[in-house]
Design a protein around this motif. Structure first.
Motif, short mmCIF file in Angstrom:
data_model
loop_
_atom_site.label_atom_id
_atom_site.label_comp_id
_atom_site.label_asym_id
_atom_site.label_seq_id
_atom_site.Cartn_x
_atom_site.Cartn_y
_atom_site.Cartn_z
N ASP A 1 3.84 -3.36 -6.79
CA ASP A 1 4.28 -2.01 -7.16
C ASP A 1 3.07 -1.11 -7.36
N PRO A 2 2.48 -0.57 -6.28
CA PRO A 2 1.31 0.30 -6.43
C PRO A 2 1.65 1.58 -7.16
N ALA A 3 0.67 2.11 -7.87
CA ALA A 3 0.87 3.35 -8.62
C ALA A 3 1.15 4.51 -7.68
N ALA A 4 2.06 5.38 -8.08
CA ALA A 4 2.40 6.56 -7.29
C ALA A 4 1.44 7.69 -7.64
N GLU A 5 0.17 7.49 -7.25
CA GLU A 5 -0.86 8.48 -7.57
C GLU A 5 -1.95 8.45 -6.51
N GLY A 6 -2.68 9.56 -6.41
CA GLY A 6 -3.82 9.62 -5.51
C GLY A 6 -3.44 9.66 -4.04
N LEU A 7 -4.48 9.61 -3.19
CA LEU A 7 -4.26 9.57 -1.75
C LEU A 7 -3.71 8.22 -1.32
N VAL A 8 -4.24 7.19 -1.94
CA VAL A 8 -3.86 5.82 -1.60
C VAL A 8 -3.82 4.99 -2.87
N SER A 9 -2.88 4.07 -2.96
CA SER A 9 -2.90 3.09 -4.04
C SER A 9 -2.46 1.75 -3.46
N VAL B 1 -8.77 8.79 -4.95
CA VAL B 1 -8.52 10.22 -5.12
C VAL B 1 -9.74 10.98 -4.60
N MET B 2 -9.55 12.25 -4.29
CA MET B 2 -10.66 13.11 -3.89
C MET B 2 -11.25 13.75 -5.14
N VAL B 3 -12.57 13.68 -5.26
CA VAL B 3 -13.32 14.35 -6.32
C VAL B 3 -14.33 15.25 -5.63
N GLY B 4 -14.06 16.55 -5.60
CA GLY B 4 -14.87 17.44 -4.79
C GLY B 4 -14.65 17.08 -3.32
N ASP B 5 -15.75 16.86 -2.60
CA ASP B 5 -15.60 16.45 -1.19
C ASP B 5 -15.86 14.97 -1.01
N ALA B 6 -15.85 14.20 -2.10
CA ALA B 6 -16.06 12.75 -2.04
C ALA B 6 -14.76 12.03 -2.36
N LEU B 7 -14.65 10.83 -1.82
CA LEU B 7 -13.52 9.97 -2.12
C LEU B 7 -13.93 9.00 -3.22
N ARG B 8 -13.14 8.92 -4.27
CA ARG B 8 -13.42 8.01 -5.36
C ARG B 8 -12.35 6.91 -5.39
N VAL B 9 -12.80 5.66 -5.32
CA VAL B 9 -11.92 4.50 -5.38
C VAL B 9 -12.14 3.81 -6.72
N ASP B 10 -11.06 3.63 -7.47
CA ASP B 10 -11.10 2.87 -8.72
C ASP B 10 -10.26 1.62 -8.54
N ALA B 11 -10.85 0.46 -8.83
CA ALA B 11 -10.14 -0.80 -8.70
C ALA B 11 -10.32 -1.62 -9.96
N LEU C 1 0.84 -1.20 0.00
CA LEU C 1 0.00 0.00 0.00
C LEU C 1 0.88 1.24 0.00
N ARG C 2 0.45 2.24 -0.73
CA ARG C 2 1.11 3.54 -0.72
C ARG C 2 0.11 4.57 -0.21
N VAL C 3 0.44 5.25 0.89
CA VAL C 3 -0.47 6.21 1.51
C VAL C 3 0.21 7.58 1.48
N ASP C 4 -0.36 8.51 0.74
CA ASP C 4 0.21 9.85 0.60
C ASP C 4 -0.34 10.74 1.71
N ALA D 1 -5.06 -7.61 -8.39
CA ALA D 1 -5.97 -6.51 -8.10
C ALA D 1 -5.15 -5.26 -7.82
N ARG D 2 -5.53 -4.17 -8.45
CA ARG D 2 -4.89 -2.88 -8.20
C ARG D 2 -5.97 -1.84 -7.95
N ALA D 3 -5.67 -0.87 -7.11
CA ALA D 3 -6.66 0.14 -6.78
C ALA D 3 -5.98 1.45 -6.43
N SER D 4 -6.72 2.55 -6.58
CA SER D 4 -6.24 3.86 -6.15
C SER D 4 -7.44 4.68 -5.71
#
Length: 324
Positions: A198-206, A240-250, A62-65, A235-238
């Motif tokens: 190797d999680p992607a270096a993007e978003g709040l979490v990957s 990100v914040m979209v407005g005031d919501a959290l969006r998880v894409d897996a 897990l990568r946590v920014d 399985a891979r996931a990340s």
């Protein structure tokens, strides 16, 4: 699905969410063996990227920014940092100090037996003066690798306790529990492992997960689910914040289209069961689609649901509105 039957898996999910901020809701249930790109061996003096430090025996990284979280989540980031610290061995004072100064935290473990505590924790940030207590750790001399200083714990050592600490100048500190000591040393000497996560270096979490078979006891209890998981590859996931919501894409990749179809059906059943339980707010906006061997999930969590989940206070929608 009744609220009682949903409560146990929801608590498991909440613990994964602490580490992955929702990115593991589906990746922790699914995944499999897909080789990561091979990495050529490197000279001893080349610098390591954080993801290259994880041995390939760890099937979840897990990568946590935390820096981005503090900027985008405001007060909620403090609660999340505390949870990440707790789940990462924060009972040790030095881990707490490092996470308080972290920009990005990387956590590698085995998803199926995370409770035993085997892990590698990498902290990037302003950690120049984060150093072990000489009463608890001794400096390894000569150094294991160029540009790396290593401390080894003295005295009694539990399996989930930090056994070694590696520091890379002022930019990175690595905490290694006892079972992973030799694997990390091999990486430092010979270079990054093939097939590592190797999680992607993007978003709040990957997150990047290679699944294992369920433990035999669970396979016997849940043979249908065990069969589905056995047909998946990765399985891979990340998140990100979209407005005031959290969006998880897996994205979950299966070995065949038929296996992907079974995974899709399982995920849809989990969504429908959740929507009929006391945890319905968690499942209000979950979209699932299958394309050939891949199952893709998009999951939006409102700020209210996110806050309640982090605080362990998830409730029915009307109750959440009353508590605002």
């Amino acid at each position: 699905m009744s609220s009682n039957s949903a409560s146990a898996p929801t608590e498991v999910f909440r613990r994964a969410f602490v580490l992955g901020l929702g990115a593991l809701a589906f990746t922790a249930a699914c995944g499999g063996e897909v080789p990561a790109p091979k990495t050529p061996s490197r000279g001893k003096r080349d610098l390591f990227d954080p993801a290259e430090l994880f041995p390939n025996d760890l099937d979840l990284v897990l990568r946590v920014d935390l820096g981005r979280m503090r900027a985008q989540l405001g007060p909620m980031a403090d609660a999340l940092s505390a949870r990440v610290e707790e789940e990462s061995g924060g009972e040790e004072g030095l881990v707490s100090q490092a996470i308080a100064r972290a920009k990005v935290v990387w956590i590698g473990l085995r998803a199926a037996d995370a409770e035993v505590g085997d892990r590698v924790l990498v902290v990037e940030g302003d950690v120049e003066d984060v150093r072990p207590d000489p009463k608890l750790f001794r400096l390894v001399d000569p150094p294991i690798a160029d540009d790396v200083r290593t401390w080894e714990r003295t005295g009694p050592l539990g399996r989930a306790t930090t056994a070694r600490i590696h520091t890379f100048a002022d930019r990175m500190i690595v905490f290694v529990t006892s079972v992973e000591v030799d694997s990390v040393e091999r990486v430092l000497l010979k270079g990054p492992d093939d097939r590592r996560r190797d999680p992607a270096a993007e978003g709040l979490v990957s997150a990047d997960l290679r699944a294992r078979r369920l433990p035999p006891s669970l396979e016997r209890r849940f043979p249908s689910i065990a069969s589905i998981i056995g047909g998946l590859e990765r399985a891979r996931a990340s998140a990100v914040m979209v407005g005031d919501a959290l969006r998880v894409d897996a994205e979950i990749t299966a070995g065949t289209g038929q296996a992907a179809g079974k995974a899709e059906n399982l995920l849809r059943a989990l969504r429908e069961g959740g929507q009929g339980s006391r945890y319905a707010p968690l499942f209000e906006d979950v979209r699932i689609e299958r394309v050939d061997r891949a199952v893709r999930v998009r999951w939006d969590l409102s700020s209210d649901v996110l806050r309640a989940l982090l605080e362990g206070k998830l409730a029915a929608p009307e109750r959440m509105q009353d508590e605002r």
